[in-house]
Write a protein that holds these residues in place. Sequence first.
Motif, short mmCIF file in Angstrom:
data_model
loop_
_atom_site.label_atom_id
_atom_site.label_comp_id
_atom_site.label_asym_id
_atom_site.label_seq_id
_atom_site.Cartn_x
_atom_site.Cartn_y
_atom_site.Cartn_z
N TYR A 153 1.39 -11.56 -48.71
CA TYR A 153 1.04 -11.30 -47.32
C TYR A 153 1.15 -9.80 -46.99
CZ TYR A 153 1.82 -16.34 -47.17
OH TYR A 153 1.78 -17.68 -47.43
N ALA A 154 2.14 -9.13 -47.62
CA ALA A 154 2.28 -7.69 -47.42
C ALA A 154 1.04 -6.96 -47.93
CB ALA A 154 3.53 -7.16 -48.12
N GLY A 155 0.49 -7.45 -49.06
CA GLY A 155 -0.75 -6.88 -49.58
C GLY A 155 -1.90 -7.13 -48.63
N ILE A 270 -0.79 -7.79 -37.75
CA ILE A 270 0.11 -8.64 -36.97
C ILE A 270 0.22 -10.03 -37.61
CG2 ILE A 270 0.32 -9.87 -34.76
CD1 ILE A 270 -0.72 -7.38 -33.39
N LEU A 271 -0.94 -10.57 -38.00
CA LEU A 271 -0.98 -11.88 -38.66
C LEU A 271 -0.12 -11.88 -39.92
CD1 LEU A 271 -2.49 -14.72 -39.05
CD2 LEU A 271 -4.11 -13.41 -40.44
N THR A 272 -0.32 -10.88 -40.78
CA THR A 272 0.38 -10.87 -42.07
C THR A 272 1.85 -10.49 -41.92
OG1 THR A 272 -0.54 -8.65 -42.40
CG2 THR A 272 -1.66 -10.47 -43.48
N THR A 273 2.19 -9.70 -40.89
CA THR A 273 3.61 -9.41 -40.64
C THR A 273 4.36 -10.69 -40.31
OG1 THR A 273 3.12 -7.16 -39.85
CG2 THR A 273 5.22 -8.13 -39.19
N ALA A 274 3.73 -11.54 -39.51
CA ALA A 274 4.34 -12.84 -39.20
C ALA A 274 4.51 -13.68 -40.47
CB ALA A 274 3.47 -13.59 -38.19
N MET A 275 3.54 -13.60 -41.39
CA MET A 275 3.63 -14.31 -42.66
C MET A 275 4.80 -13.80 -43.50
SD MET A 275 -0.34 -14.54 -43.86
CE MET A 275 -1.59 -15.45 -42.95
N ILE A 276 4.92 -12.47 -43.57
CA ILE A 276 5.97 -11.86 -44.39
C ILE A 276 7.35 -12.26 -43.88
CG2 ILE A 276 7.02 -9.68 -45.10
CD1 ILE A 276 4.18 -8.46 -44.88
N ILE A 277 7.58 -12.09 -42.59
CA ILE A 277 8.89 -12.40 -42.01
C ILE A 277 9.21 -13.89 -42.19
CG2 ILE A 277 10.20 -12.51 -39.84
CD1 ILE A 277 8.64 -10.01 -38.94
N SER A 278 8.21 -14.74 -41.99
CA SER A 278 8.42 -16.19 -42.15
C SER A 278 8.76 -16.53 -43.60
CB SER A 278 7.17 -16.95 -41.72
OG SER A 278 6.87 -16.70 -40.37
N TYR A 322 -2.24 -15.09 -33.04
CA TYR A 322 -2.27 -14.82 -34.47
C TYR A 322 -0.87 -14.70 -35.08
CZ TYR A 322 -7.32 -14.46 -34.83
OH TYR A 322 -8.66 -14.76 -34.86
N VAL A 323 0.12 -14.45 -34.24
CA VAL A 323 1.51 -14.48 -34.72
C VAL A 323 1.88 -15.90 -35.12
CG1 VAL A 323 3.93 -14.16 -34.07
CG2 VAL A 323 2.20 -12.50 -33.31
N PHE A 324 1.60 -16.88 -34.26
CA PHE A 324 1.92 -18.28 -34.55
C PHE A 324 1.10 -18.80 -35.73
CE2 PHE A 324 2.98 -17.68 -30.04
CZ PHE A 324 4.30 -18.11 -30.05
N ILE A 325 -0.16 -18.36 -35.81
CA ILE A 325 -0.99 -18.76 -36.95
C ILE A 325 -0.38 -18.25 -38.25
CG2 ILE A 325 -3.23 -18.38 -38.06
CD1 ILE A 325 -4.50 -18.45 -35.28
N GLY A 326 0.11 -17.01 -38.24
CA GLY A 326 0.73 -16.44 -39.44
C GLY A 326 1.95 -17.22 -39.88
N VAL A 327 2.77 -17.65 -38.94
CA VAL A 327 3.96 -18.45 -39.27
C VAL A 327 3.56 -19.77 -39.92
CG1 VAL A 327 5.95 -19.68 -38.32
CG2 VAL A 327 5.36 -17.40 -37.45
N ALA A 328 2.58 -20.45 -39.33
CA ALA A 328 2.14 -21.74 -39.86
C ALA A 328 1.58 -21.61 -41.27
CB ALA A 328 1.10 -22.35 -38.92
N ILE A 329 0.71 -20.62 -41.49
CA ILE A 329 0.11 -20.42 -42.81
C ILE A 329 1.18 -20.14 -43.85
CG2 ILE A 329 -1.39 -18.93 -44.18
CD1 ILE A 329 -3.14 -18.56 -41.74
#
Length: 410
Positions: A153-155, A270-278, A322-329
């Motif tokens: 996700y960071a990539g 923003i989307l991928t930052t949420a993925m990384i943290i999650s 897109y924050v919530f979408i990132g967490v779910a993905i």
Amino acid sequence: MTEQQAKKSLYTLLLIVLLSCAGIALPYPILAPLFLNEVNSFTNFAGIEPKLLLGFLLAVYPLGLLIGSSFIGAASDIYGRRKVLVITLIFSAVGYLLSVWALLSENYLLFALTRFITGISEGNIAIAKAIAIDLSPPLDKTRNYSLVSATTYAGWLLGPVVGGLLQPHGAYLAFLVAAVAMLFAIVVVYFYLGESNRSKMCQEHAHLSIRRVLYQNNSFTLLKHKPIRRLFYVFLFSTLATNAYYEFYPLWLVESFNFSGPNIGFITAILTTAMIISSIYLLPIVKAKYGLVKASKISMLCFALMMFAHALLTETSSWFAYVFIGVAIAIYNAMLPIFASEQFSDVSQGKLMGLITTTFSLSNVLMAIIGSIISLYGSVYSIMFGGFLMLIAISILHFIEINENSEPPK
């Protein structure tokens, strides 16, 4: 392998995943504005509708990825992870350099061919997933996989941001940067990544020709096992849904709110930052509380609902959504492969991870074609169609949960 050696290999692997995924994601904020806002021989090739030309490019890369991931993971089971990874990174670098040439010469067909070649070589993400499994023990499998997911996700964060910032200066620059990143990755793998696959299979079958690997040991051979085949359908429909979002949210942002390349890059960040943290902090908690299957179903349902909500989102609310979408993905993207690995631990992990990557690539191709046709009526319908597909995936996963005690193939 000692714990210290395993950690060194893991950190090296994470750097390679970061560079590779950044290279993959670089074109995301570039292609949609290019085909919607510019008129030249490249974006109007043969007088074809630009959206269809874009759809073909969105399909040809994952088509290559589909072919590559179907045998690259299995090849690493036989010839060794490190050797196969170096070879594929070389082909990736060459593919990106040829893409630069194609864009500068406004040669659409050459660009499509180079995207196909690059896609084949970047099936090596299956190797990265297999190495994460190999390093357990001495390292924890779930922790390894969550770190690989977070780095992926960071990539995806780094790539679109860099691509979006470079887009005003010329689309070719992003591909040139990707080529340089691949050359650096080759050096790092060659000197710092140890061989993680020292299995009996690797030692006994290293003499096999690549032709035999292609026809007899590719990842699709796993589908003859009914339990794996059922799980394959979950991955197929869930990745179809995921790709409906990935491939068409940039187009939706341009159509709905006239987003520029940099703005697409920033919202993707923003989307991928949420993925990384999650992936780093939330996954262990969610797994401990709900288990792999239940956590997957909950996050998949949340993602489906958010896809349907695109019909109502405004420009401002999109940034929050897109924050919530990132967490779910992040949750279901990590939970489902771990579930597959634990269910079928007796299967060659390179081949199994290759099947998962291949499924993602297959769905990428299908959704690029189907979604581009649907997008002629509005890109929001392509995204909402993905929500419907995710509901199908949840239904199949519920059935597998009931039958999850099936005997895995030996």
